[in-house]
Design a protein around this motif. Structure first.
Motif, PDB file in Angstrom:
ATOM      1  N   TYR A 119      26.507  43.055  31.213  1.00 26.15           N
ATOM      2  CA  TYR A 119      27.693  42.429  31.797  1.00 26.15           C
ATOM      3  C   TYR A 119      28.756  42.169  30.728  1.00 26.15           C
ATOM      4  O   TYR A 119      29.955  42.365  30.955  1.00 26.15           O
ATOM      5  N   GLY A 120      28.315  41.733  29.561  1.00 25.30           N
ATOM      6  CA  GLY A 120      29.261  41.508  28.473  1.00 25.30           C
ATOM      7  C   GLY A 120      29.919  42.804  28.014  1.00 25.30           C
ATOM      8  O   GLY A 120      31.128  42.846  27.769  1.00 25.30           O
ATOM      9  N   ALA A 121      29.127  43.872  27.923  1.00 23.31           N
ATOM     10  CA  ALA A 121      29.652  45.158  27.464  1.00 23.31           C
ATOM     11  C   ALA A 121      30.663  45.726  28.456  1.00 23.31           C
ATOM     12  O   ALA A 121      31.672  46.329  28.060  1.00 23.31           O
ATOM     13  N   ALA A 122      30.406  45.540  29.744  1.00 22.55           N
ATOM     14  CA  ALA A 122      31.327  46.048  30.766  1.00 22.55           C
ATOM     15  C   ALA A 122      32.685  45.362  30.655  1.00 22.55           C
ATOM     16  O   ALA A 122      33.739  46.017  30.653  1.00 22.55           O
ATOM     17  N   VAL A 123      32.675  44.042  30.535  1.00 19.03           N
ATOM     18  CA  VAL A 123      33.934  43.302  30.421  1.00 19.03           C
ATOM     19  C   VAL A 123      34.635  43.636  29.104  1.00 19.03           C
ATOM     20  O   VAL A 123      35.853  43.841  29.057  1.00 19.03           O
ATOM     21  N   SER A 124      33.863  43.718  28.025  1.00 21.40           N
ATOM     22  CA  SER A 124      34.442  44.046  26.727  1.00 21.40           C
ATOM     23  C   SER A 124      35.103  45.421  26.742  1.00 21.40           C
ATOM     24  O   SER A 124      36.205  45.607  26.201  1.00 21.40           O
ATOM     25  N   GLY A 125      34.465  46.367  27.399  1.00 21.13           N
ATOM     26  CA  GLY A 125      35.036  47.708  27.501  1.00 21.13           C
ATOM     27  C   GLY A 125      36.342  47.720  28.280  1.00 21.13           C
ATOM     28  O   GLY A 125      37.294  48.421  27.917  1.00 21.13           O
ATOM     29  N   ALA A 126      36.393  46.933  29.349  1.00 16.94           N
ATOM     30  CA  ALA A 126      37.635  46.843  30.130  1.00 16.94           C
ATOM     31  C   ALA A 126      38.745  46.194  29.307  1.00 16.94           C
ATOM     32  O   ALA A 126      39.902  46.630  29.341  1.00 16.94           O
ATOM     33  N   LEU A 127      38.392  45.166  28.535  1.00 16.16           N
ATOM     34  CA  LEU A 127      39.393  44.505  27.694  1.00 16.16           C
ATOM     35  C   LEU A 127      39.942  45.439  26.623  1.00 16.16           C
ATOM     36  O   LEU A 127      41.096  45.317  26.210  1.00 16.16           O
ATOM     37  N   ASP A 128      39.106  46.385  26.186  1.00 18.12           N
ATOM     38  CA  ASP A 128      39.551  47.344  25.167  1.00 18.12           C
ATOM     39  C   ASP A 128      40.698  48.219  25.669  1.00 18.12           C
ATOM     40  O   ASP A 128      41.511  48.692  24.870  1.00 18.12           O
ATOM     41  N   VAL A 129      40.749  48.465  26.975  1.00 14.51           N
ATOM     42  CA  VAL A 129      41.796  49.347  27.526  1.00 14.51           C
ATOM     43  C   VAL A 129      42.877  48.566  28.263  1.00 14.51           C
ATOM     44  O   VAL A 129      43.794  49.150  28.843  1.00 14.51           O
ATOM     45  N   ALA A 130      42.787  47.244  28.253  1.00 12.34           N
ATOM     46  CA  ALA A 130      43.732  46.412  29.000  1.00 12.34           C
ATOM     47  C   ALA A 130      45.106  46.370  28.336  1.00 12.34           C
ATOM     48  O   ALA A 130      45.237  46.533  27.119  1.00 12.34           O
ATOM     49  N   LEU A 131      46.125  46.123  29.165  1.00 16.43           N
ATOM     50  CA  LEU A 131      47.483  45.911  28.690  1.00 16.43           C
ATOM     51  C   LEU A 131      47.793  44.418  28.770  1.00 16.43           C
ATOM     52  O   LEU A 131      47.409  43.743  29.725  1.00 16.43           O
ATOM     53  N   TRP A 132      48.528  43.927  27.756  1.00 15.14           N
ATOM     54  CA  TRP A 132      48.764  42.489  27.651  1.00 15.14           C
ATOM     55  C   TRP A 132      50.244  42.183  27.531  1.00 15.14           C
ATOM     56  O   TRP A 132      51.027  43.005  27.065  1.00 15.14           O
ATOM     57  N   SER A 133      50.612  40.989  27.944  1.00 14.19           N
ATOM     58  CA  SER A 133      51.949  40.469  27.668  1.00 14.19           C
ATOM     59  C   SER A 133      51.778  39.100  27.024  1.00 14.19           C
ATOM     60  O   SER A 133      50.733  38.458  27.167  1.00 14.19           O
ATOM     61  N   VAL A 134      52.800  38.667  26.290  1.00 13.91           N
ATOM     62  CA  VAL A 134      52.725  37.405  25.561  1.00 13.91           C
ATOM     63  C   VAL A 134      53.585  36.355  26.260  1.00 13.91           C
ATOM     64  O   VAL A 134      54.744  36.607  26.599  1.00 13.91           O
ATOM     65  N   VAL A 135      52.999  35.196  26.497  1.00 13.16           N
ATOM     66  CA  VAL A 135      53.709  34.076  27.100  1.00 13.16           C
ATOM     67  C   VAL A 135      54.031  33.058  26.006  1.00 13.16           C
ATOM     68  O   VAL A 135      53.133  32.636  25.264  1.00 13.16           O
ATOM     69  N   THR A 136      55.295  32.702  25.905  1.00 16.24           N
ATOM     70  CA  THR A 136      55.707  31.675  24.947  1.00 16.24           C
ATOM     71  C   THR A 136      56.010  30.398  25.721  1.00 16.24           C
ATOM     72  O   THR A 136      56.995  30.353  26.465  1.00 16.24           O
ATOM     73  N   PRO A 137      55.183  29.374  25.608  1.00 13.63           N
ATOM     74  CA  PRO A 137      55.414  28.130  26.354  1.00 13.63           C
ATOM     75  C   PRO A 137      56.786  27.547  26.028  1.00 13.63           C
ATOM     76  O   PRO A 137      57.199  27.504  24.863  1.00 13.63           O
ATOM     77  N   SER A 138      57.508  27.134  27.059  1.00 15.29           N
ATOM     78  CA  SER A 138      58.831  26.566  26.851  1.00 15.29           C
ATOM     79  C   SER A 138      58.985  25.281  27.652  1.00 15.29           C
ATOM     80  O   SER A 138      58.233  25.026  28.599  1.00 15.29           O
ATOM     81  N   ILE A 139      59.953  24.484  27.261  1.00 13.38           N
ATOM     82  CA  ILE A 139      60.270  23.267  27.996  1.00 13.38           C
ATOM     83  C   ILE A 139      61.781  23.213  28.183  1.00 13.38           C
ATOM     84  O   ILE A 139      62.545  23.882  27.477  1.00 13.38           O
TER      85      ILE A 139
END
Length: 204
Positions: free
Chosen positions: A118-138
């Protein structure tokens, strides 16, 4: 102060196979529990007949989550959902719903084998995932005389800070979204720019 964090930008998946059992990890962006669980039900309908649909999610920043949860969905306790969540935390996967669709291949893997799969499956998906960065603001409120409005707006634009509202009475009050880490610096800069005339406070 909160620091920028990464969130899942798009769905993705990865299949891990162990002794003819397949573990297909499907990752989906989610900001609310209802959205995450709706994605789980969609997978149950779209991929019927699997042995288990184990899941884990982190809502918000992984380092300071708004919410997190997991389910073993009938697998031995602690062998599926928790290892999946551990991987999401370790990889700092914010706003991420992970579902692993398992199809049993006829050979039992044992507790250790399940945790790894189960860990390897999720880790493999994370390896190909696309990410965006959120900068907390007020939001901050900046009150100045009309003659200083353009100067203040120009300063905010130079720092790519967005004015979201303007209120005109006997003076102008601008409301702007500012990264939390930059509040002190922009406050000092605006006060210098206006020779101390700007009144700056957290927005309502």
């Amino acid at each position: 102060m909160s620091r920028p964090y990464q969130v899942l930008a798009a769905p993705c998946e990865f299949m891990f196979e162990e002794k003819r059992s397949t573990f297909t990890a499907v990752l989906s962006p989610a900001q609310e529990r209802e959205v995450a669980l709706a994605q789980l039900e969609t997978l149950r309908r779209e991929r019927p007949g699997a042995s288990h649909y184990c899941w884990a999610y982190i809502l918000g920043a992984a380092a300071q989550p708004e919410s997190m949860a997991f389910s073993d969905d009938g697998e031995p306790g602690g062998t599926a959902g928790k290892p999946m969540l551990n991987v999401l935390e370790h990889r700092e996967a914010g706003n991420c719903m992970a579902v692993v669709v398992r199809t049993f291949g006829g050979t039992k893997l044992g507790a250790g084998g399940l945790v790894r799969a189960y860990g390897a499956a999720v880790s493999g998906a994370l390896d190909v995932a696309l990410w965006s960065v959120v900068t907390p603001s007020i939001g901050i409120s900046i009150a100045v005389g009309f003659a200083l409005e353009e100067r203040v707006r120009h300063c905010l634009e130079q720092h790519q800070m967005t004015v979201v509202a303007a209120d005109y009475t006997t003076e102008v009050t601008l409301t702007a979204n500012v990264p939390e880490s930059a509040v002190s610096a922009i406050t000092e800069e605006l006060r210098e720019l206006t020779s101390g005339a700007a009144r700056i406070r957290p927005a309502d």
